[in-house]
Scaffold this motif. Structure first.
Motif, short mmCIF file in Angstrom:
data_model
loop_
_atom_site.label_atom_id
_atom_site.label_comp_id
_atom_site.label_asym_id
_atom_site.label_seq_id
_atom_site.Cartn_x
_atom_site.Cartn_y
_atom_site.Cartn_z
N ASP A 12 0.83 -1.20 0.00
CA ASP A 12 0.00 0.00 0.00
C ASP A 12 0.87 1.25 0.00
N ASP A 13 0.54 2.17 -0.88
CA ASP A 13 1.19 3.48 -0.96
C ASP A 13 0.17 4.49 -0.45
N LEU A 14 0.35 4.98 0.77
CA LEU A 14 -0.66 5.80 1.44
C LEU A 14 -0.23 7.27 1.47
N VAL A 30 0.25 15.84 2.99
CA VAL A 30 0.61 16.07 4.39
C VAL A 30 1.59 15.02 4.88
N GLN A 31 1.38 13.77 4.46
CA GLN A 31 2.21 12.66 4.93
C GLN A 31 2.16 11.54 3.90
N HIS A 32 3.22 10.73 3.85
CA HIS A 32 3.27 9.59 2.93
C HIS A 32 3.98 8.43 3.61
N ILE A 33 3.47 7.21 3.36
CA ILE A 33 4.13 6.01 3.88
C ILE A 33 3.81 4.83 2.96
N GLN A 34 4.73 3.91 2.86
CA GLN A 34 4.49 2.62 2.20
C GLN A 34 4.42 1.54 3.25
N MET A 35 3.44 0.64 3.10
CA MET A 35 3.21 -0.38 4.13
C MET A 35 2.51 -1.57 3.48
N GLY A 36 2.84 -2.75 3.95
CA GLY A 36 2.14 -3.93 3.46
C GLY A 36 0.68 -3.90 3.84
N GLY A 37 -0.17 -4.53 3.01
CA GLY A 37 -1.60 -4.55 3.28
C GLY A 37 -2.21 -5.88 2.88
N GLY A 38 -3.54 -5.90 2.84
CA GLY A 38 -4.28 -7.12 2.56
C GLY A 38 -4.94 -7.61 3.84
N PRO A 39 -6.24 -7.95 3.79
CA PRO A 39 -6.98 -8.31 5.01
C PRO A 39 -6.37 -9.46 5.82
N VAL A 40 -6.12 -10.59 5.17
CA VAL A 40 -5.57 -11.74 5.89
C VAL A 40 -4.15 -11.46 6.35
N ALA A 41 -3.35 -10.87 5.46
CA ALA A 41 -1.96 -10.58 5.79
C ALA A 41 -1.86 -9.65 6.99
N ALA A 92 0.69 -7.40 -6.13
CA ALA A 92 -0.48 -6.54 -5.93
C ALA A 92 -0.07 -5.26 -5.20
N SER A 93 -0.67 -4.14 -5.61
CA SER A 93 -0.36 -2.87 -4.96
C SER A 93 -1.60 -1.99 -4.95
N ALA A 94 -1.56 -0.97 -4.12
CA ALA A 94 -2.68 -0.03 -4.03
C ALA A 94 -2.16 1.35 -3.67
N VAL A 95 -2.78 2.36 -4.25
CA VAL A 95 -2.54 3.75 -3.85
C VAL A 95 -3.78 4.18 -3.07
N ILE A 96 -3.57 4.65 -1.84
CA ILE A 96 -4.68 5.02 -0.95
C ILE A 96 -4.53 6.48 -0.56
N LEU A 282 -1.31 6.59 10.13
CA LEU A 282 -1.49 6.32 8.71
C LEU A 282 -1.05 4.90 8.37
N GLY A 283 -1.96 4.14 7.75
CA GLY A 283 -1.62 2.79 7.30
C GLY A 283 -2.32 1.70 8.08
N GLY A 284 -2.60 0.59 7.40
CA GLY A 284 -3.37 -0.49 7.98
C GLY A 284 -2.67 -1.25 9.09
N ARG A 285 -1.36 -1.09 9.20
CA ARG A 285 -0.61 -1.80 10.25
C ARG A 285 0.09 -0.81 11.18
N TRP A 286 -0.48 0.37 11.31
CA TRP A 286 0.17 1.42 12.09
C TRP A 286 0.37 0.98 13.54
N VAL A 287 -0.57 0.20 14.07
CA VAL A 287 -0.50 -0.19 15.48
C VAL A 287 0.49 -1.31 15.74
N CYS A 288 0.95 -1.98 14.69
CA CYS A 288 1.78 -3.18 14.88
C CYS A 288 3.07 -2.95 15.66
N PRO A 289 3.85 -1.89 15.38
CA PRO A 289 5.08 -1.70 16.16
C PRO A 289 4.84 -1.59 17.66
N SER A 290 3.76 -0.89 18.06
CA SER A 290 3.50 -0.77 19.50
C SER A 290 3.07 -2.10 20.10
#
Length: 302
Positions: A12-14, A30-41, A92-96, A282-290
């Motif tokens: 995902d390109d957010l 305002v902000q940009h980040i690349q992050m892996g995505g996909g519901p199951v992943a 697979a990729s996405a721009v969000i 920003l991003g579907g896995r933003w909470v993962c590091p914490s």
């Protein structure tokens, strides 16, 4: 691996932007980040960061996006042992685009050219040694074969019915799962109506152990066989930034609690809280590091 998932992983390109535009224009993000995505992943990444041993089964290309997808999975504790890398294929990729004022999104998705997933004997062994198989209807034929393998060894099956992902051909996958977490839109299309009582009656059928119907800011509705049913209110993000992946995070957090043997109330409360935290960045896995930091601290404190 405790949890094995079958689903499409994306890169995902957010972009956090001040406003959407239907006209040709140039504007400053305002902000940009690349992050892996996909519901199951993403659900697997949450489980991995919470200390679960997890692995994804999927096909990716050998392009730069494919390498980034794999790195993102590994950094969140998800094994890439079940991934097939297809030479010359596009991943697979996405721009969000995420609107700053309210977190609304515009998603532009480009599917992979890696082809249909074919399970091999190594995949089947991973599935049959797991505690839980997590699917969402992607790689439909492979998911069907995986369920057969899981059932033969008493492995639980969980199904993620995301909004906008219902189709008639995957009804059998839903009905073979023990843990059913469905968006209200998915459940309504499955049943042909939107009445909650009817949804629970039609969807809480054997072998279901729990049915969750997620309803966005209205929280989630949970039912167990035997008639126990409750509503879990949604938590509010301290500062709403982006709702990308919040449903997927909910799935991963709920499954973690379920595997721990928590009550349905504890699972739903925990999942709602973690999903809200994910919306604060920003991003579907933003909470993962914490989550990963907390898990590591918990191990260090033992």
């Amino acid at each position: 691996m405790e949890v094995v998932g079958i689903g499409a992983a994306t890169l995902d390109d957010l972009w956090l932007v001040p406003e959407f535009s239907a006209q040709e224009c140039v504007s400053q993000a305002v902000q940009h980040i690349q992050m892996g995505g996909g519901p199951v992943a993403t659900a697997l990444c949450v489980l991995g960061c919470l200390g679960r041993s997890t692995g994804l089964i999927d096909c990716v290309g050998d392009d730069a996006s494919g390498h980034a997808i794999v790195e993102g999975l590994l950094s969140n504790g998800v094994s890439a042992e079940g991934l097939h890398t297809i030479p010359g294929a596009r991943s697979a990729s996405a721009v969000i685009l995420v609107r700053q004022q309210d977190g609304a999104r515009q998603i532009h998705y480009l599917p992979s050219t890696a082809g249909d997933l074919k399970l091999d004997s190594a995949h089947l062994q991973l599935i049959q040694k797991a505690r839980l198989l997590h699917i969402n209807g992607r790689h439909e034929d492979a998911a069907r074969e995986a369920i057969q393998a899981a059932k033969a060894k008493g492995v639980l099956v969980s199904f993620d019915g995301g909004a906008g992902r219902y189709r008639d051909s995957i009804r059998d996958l839903v009905l073979q799962s023990e843990v059913r977490i469905l968006s209200r839109e998915f459940a309504s299309r499955f049943c042909g109506c939107d009445d909650l009582d009817h949804l629970f009656k039609e969807l809480l059928t054997p072998p279901a152990q729990v049915l969750v119907i997620t309803d966005g800011i209205d929280g989630s509705h949970v039912a167990l066989p035997g008639g126990h049913r409750f509503h879990q209110p949604a938590y509010s993000a301290a500062t709403l930034v982006d709702t990308t992946g919040c449903g997927d995070v909910y799935h991963g957090a709920f499954l973690h609690g379920w595997l721990e043997g928590w009550s349905a109330e504890q699972c739903a409360d925990f999942a709602s809280r973690i999903a809200a935290q994910n919306a604060e960045g920003l991003g579907g896995r933003w909470v993962c590091p914490s989550l990963l930091d907390h898990a590591r601290q918990g191990l260090a404190d033992r």
